[in-house]
Design a protein around this motif. Structure first.
Motif, PDB file in Angstrom:
ATOM      1  N   GLU A 188      18.953   7.211 -54.021  1.00 37.96           N
ATOM      2  CA  GLU A 188      20.023   7.032 -55.001  1.00 37.96           C
ATOM      3  C   GLU A 188      20.956   5.905 -54.557  1.00 37.96           C
ATOM      4  OE1 GLU A 188      20.586   8.429 -57.906  1.00 37.96           O
ATOM      5  OE2 GLU A 188      19.176  10.100 -57.855  1.00 37.96           O
ATOM      6  N   GLY A 189      21.368   5.092 -55.506  1.00 37.97           N
ATOM      7  CA  GLY A 189      22.281   3.981 -55.209  1.00 37.97           C
ATOM      8  C   GLY A 189      23.722   4.435 -55.220  1.00 37.97           C
ATOM      9  N   LEU A 190      24.074   5.253 -54.243  1.00 40.54           N
ATOM     10  CA  LEU A 190      25.454   5.728 -54.157  1.00 40.54           C
ATOM     11  C   LEU A 190      25.895   5.767 -52.703  1.00 40.54           C
ATOM     12  CD1 LEU A 190      25.561   8.987 -53.171  1.00 40.54           C
ATOM     13  CD2 LEU A 190      24.514   9.250 -55.390  1.00 40.54           C
ATOM     14  N   ASP A 191      27.184   5.752 -52.534  1.00 36.60           N
ATOM     15  CA  ASP A 191      27.782   5.816 -51.203  1.00 36.60           C
ATOM     16  C   ASP A 191      28.277   7.242 -50.989  1.00 36.60           C
ATOM     17  OD1 ASP A 191      29.221   5.665 -48.863  1.00 36.60           O
ATOM     18  OD2 ASP A 191      30.496   4.017 -49.512  1.00 36.60           O
ATOM     19  N   GLY A 192      27.523   8.038 -50.236  1.00 39.45           N
ATOM     20  CA  GLY A 192      27.869   9.430 -50.012  1.00 39.45           C
ATOM     21  C   GLY A 192      29.098   9.609 -49.143  1.00 39.45           C
ATOM     22  N   ALA A 193      29.573   8.532 -48.519  1.00 39.23           N
ATOM     23  CA  ALA A 193      30.751   8.643 -47.647  1.00 39.23           C
ATOM     24  C   ALA A 193      32.050   8.393 -48.405  1.00 39.23           C
ATOM     25  CB  ALA A 193      30.641   7.646 -46.491  1.00 39.23           C
ATOM     26  N   GLY A 194      31.945   7.927 -49.622  1.00 38.28           N
ATOM     27  CA  GLY A 194      33.196   7.565 -50.248  1.00 38.28           C
ATOM     28  C   GLY A 194      33.290   7.892 -51.667  1.00 38.28           C
TER      29      GLY A 194
END
Length: 100
Positions: free
Chosen positions: A94-100
């Motif tokens: 997935e093209g997402l930033d799980g940290a932010g």
């Protein structure tokens, strides 16, 4: 949300590659996908083991589109040829930033 197909591939029988590239590339593009990397130019900075012979990244507009392509009847014979003539790993990221 953007989804990336990521594959690490080592070839055991390269006989399938030419036809696969010629026929699957336009299939990916018709499905809305775009090749970002299809290369053996890989520098391993960390970790154990050798890098794969080919590293592949395809950008799809969504997970649904990526999964639909991967599971399609049209792609099935090419997937089978790839699986018979190589070993590797295939991921959807997935093209997402799980940290932010």
């Amino acid at each position: 949300m953007t989804c990336y197909a990521v594959a690490l591939i080592d070839f055991t029988d390269p006989g399938w590659i030419k036809d696969y590239v010629a026929r699957v590339t336009p299939m990916v593009e018709r499905a809305g996908g775009r090749y970002l990397a299809r290369t053996n130019a890989v520098d391993q900075l960390e970790g154990e083991g050798a890098p794969p012979q080919t590293f592949l990244i395809i950008e799809f507009p969504s997970r649904e589109v990526a999964e639909g392509f991967y599971r399609s009847e049209q792609y099935a014979p090419f997937k089978a040829a790839r699986q018979q003539g190589s070993v590797g790993q295939f991921f959807l990221v997935e093209g997402l930033d799980g940290a932010g």
